[in-house]
Scaffold this active site. Structure first.
Site, PDB file in Angstrom:
ATOM      1  N   ASP A 126       0.816  -1.214   0.000  1.00  0.00           N
ATOM      2  CA  ASP A 126       0.000   0.000   0.000  1.00  0.00           C
ATOM      3  C   ASP A 126       0.852   1.268   0.000  1.00  0.00           C
ATOM      4  O   ASP A 126       0.503   2.259  -0.642  1.00  0.00           O
ATOM      5  CB  ASP A 126      -0.923   0.009   1.215  1.00  0.00           C
ATOM      6  N   GLY A 127       1.953   1.258   0.730  1.00  0.00           N
ATOM      7  CA  GLY A 127       2.828   2.425   0.734  1.00  0.00           C
ATOM      8  C   GLY A 127       3.362   2.730  -0.646  1.00  0.00           C
ATOM      9  O   GLY A 127       3.430   3.902  -1.053  1.00  0.00           O
ATOM     10  N   GLU A 135      -4.419  10.422   4.604  1.00  0.00           N
ATOM     11  CA  GLU A 135      -4.774  11.320   5.681  1.00  0.00           C
ATOM     12  C   GLU A 135      -3.745  12.419   5.861  1.00  0.00           C
ATOM     13  O   GLU A 135      -2.597  12.296   5.421  1.00  0.00           O
ATOM     14  CB  GLU A 135      -4.938  10.566   7.015  1.00  0.00           C
ATOM     15  N   ASP A 186      -2.107  13.396  21.601  1.00  0.00           N
ATOM     16  CA  ASP A 186      -0.879  13.098  20.868  1.00  0.00           C
ATOM     17  C   ASP A 186      -0.965  13.631  19.441  1.00  0.00           C
ATOM     18  O   ASP A 186       0.054  13.797  18.778  1.00  0.00           O
ATOM     19  CB  ASP A 186      -0.632  11.591  20.830  1.00  0.00           C
ATOM     20  N   ALA A 212     -10.935   6.494   1.386  1.00  0.00           N
ATOM     21  CA  ALA A 212      -9.939   5.500   0.967  1.00  0.00           C
ATOM     22  C   ALA A 212      -8.907   5.252   2.050  1.00  0.00           C
ATOM     23  O   ALA A 212      -8.372   4.147   2.173  1.00  0.00           O
ATOM     24  CB  ALA A 212      -9.252   5.962  -0.318  1.00  0.00           C
ATOM     25  N   ALA A 254      -6.703   2.875   7.364  1.00  0.00           N
ATOM     26  CA  ALA A 254      -5.276   2.903   7.673  1.00  0.00           C
ATOM     27  C   ALA A 254      -5.051   3.476   9.076  1.00  0.00           C
ATOM     28  O   ALA A 254      -5.584   2.968  10.056  1.00  0.00           O
ATOM     29  CB  ALA A 254      -4.547   3.698   6.587  1.00  0.00           C
ATOM     30  N   TYR A 255      -4.278   4.546   9.187  1.00  0.00           N
ATOM     31  CA  TYR A 255      -3.957   5.132  10.489  1.00  0.00           C
ATOM     32  C   TYR A 255      -5.229   5.522  11.243  1.00  0.00           C
ATOM     33  O   TYR A 255      -5.341   5.348  12.467  1.00  0.00           O
ATOM     34  CB  TYR A 255      -3.053   6.341  10.260  1.00  0.00           C
ATOM     35  N   ASN A 256      -6.210   6.040  10.519  1.00  0.00           N
ATOM     36  CA  ASN A 256      -7.476   6.434  11.141  1.00  0.00           C
ATOM     37  C   ASN A 256      -8.117   5.284  11.901  1.00  0.00           C
ATOM     38  O   ASN A 256      -8.584   5.445  13.038  1.00  0.00           O
ATOM     39  CB  ASN A 256      -8.422   6.945  10.051  1.00  0.00           C
TER      40      ASN A 256
END
Length: 254
Positions: A44-45, A115, A144, A152, A156-158
């Site tokens: 994905d990256g 994001e 933090d 899309a 991920a991070y979300n």
């Protein structure tokens, strides 16, 4: 779709490099400017990097997983690639545009497909003030960090920060806190895709914050604005029955 002009690109992982050698020997390698489709080999990256690097060309990207998670990728198979590409379903996605100003007065812009994150850059929690469309919505978020994500990018991070998964067809952005201390129970907000979110950093010298748009980082920001940019569009191709919409639904039941 015989004779499809394919440009292959691959991450540096050994599996991806082996794959690109075999596939170019079998299907040829079209020049990037002449390609009808780009086939990205990696995770994905690497898909995000490919979309950023080739977005101005307007060429659809078909990914095959030679990485780890591969949420944005199709299954790897060397057989019948031209037919798979011809039958693939397109998904259009729009990135976020981040504008930020550093403590030295310099300004920066960057696009994010997943994001935009505001992250504490020191030992103390960040203190952020949040405006939406010019109206103050939170006078102080102690955390933090916080992020705005696209549909899309919502898995991920979300999602790791306990944010919601958003269907790709929904005209919604998620605003999600990262390890919020105050307000302790605030879980974020869902906003219309037309919204502009402005983060102001309270006491930026004592509590430094970095703004990150995918892999572009701006350190020591005093404010950052995030909005969807509908003037920029990326086309991803997915095998029938395995599109991004289906993946987002399936992820919620896994």
């Amino acid at each position: 779709m015989s004779g499809t002009r394919i440009h292959f690109t691959a991450s540096g992982a050994p599996e991806a490099q082996e794959a690109i050698a075999r596939l170019t020997a079998r299907y040829g390698q079209a020049g990037l400017q002449q390609a009808q489709v780009i086939v990205a080999l990696g995770g994905d990256g690497f898909m995000l990097a490919t979309l950023h690097a080739t977005g101005a060309l307007g060429v659809p990207v078909y990914g095959m997983n030679r990485g780890t998670v591969g949420f944005l990728m199709n299954a790897y198979d060397e057989e019948g690639l031209e037919a798979r590409v011809a039958e693939a379903d397109p998904t259009q996605i729009n990135p976020l545009r981040m504008r930020a100003e550093g403590s030295d007065g310099t300004r920066a812009e960057a696009l994010a497909i997943n994001e935009v994150s505001l992250l504490r850059a020191g030992p103390q929690a960040a203190h952020l003030r949040i405006h939406v469309d010019g109206r103050e919505r939170m006078d102080e978020l102690i955390c933090d960090g916080a992020m705005v994500c696209t549909p899309a990018g919502s898995t991920a991070y979300n999602y790791s920060a306990h944010g919601p998964i958003i269907p790709v067809g929904a005209a919604i952005l998620a605003l999600t806190p990262i390890s919020a201390f105050r307000p302790r129970r605030w879980r974020g907000a869902l906003l219309p895709i037309t919204a502009t979110v402005r983060f102001e950093v309270i006491d930026p010298h004592k509590r430094p914050v970095a703004a990150v748009a995918d892999n572009v980082e701006v350190r020591d920001v005093i404010w950052a604005e995030v909005s969807s940019d509908e003037t920029v569009s990326h086309t991803l191709l997915f095998d029938p029955g395995h599109g991004l919409e289906e993946r987002l639904i399936r992820e919620q039941f896994s």
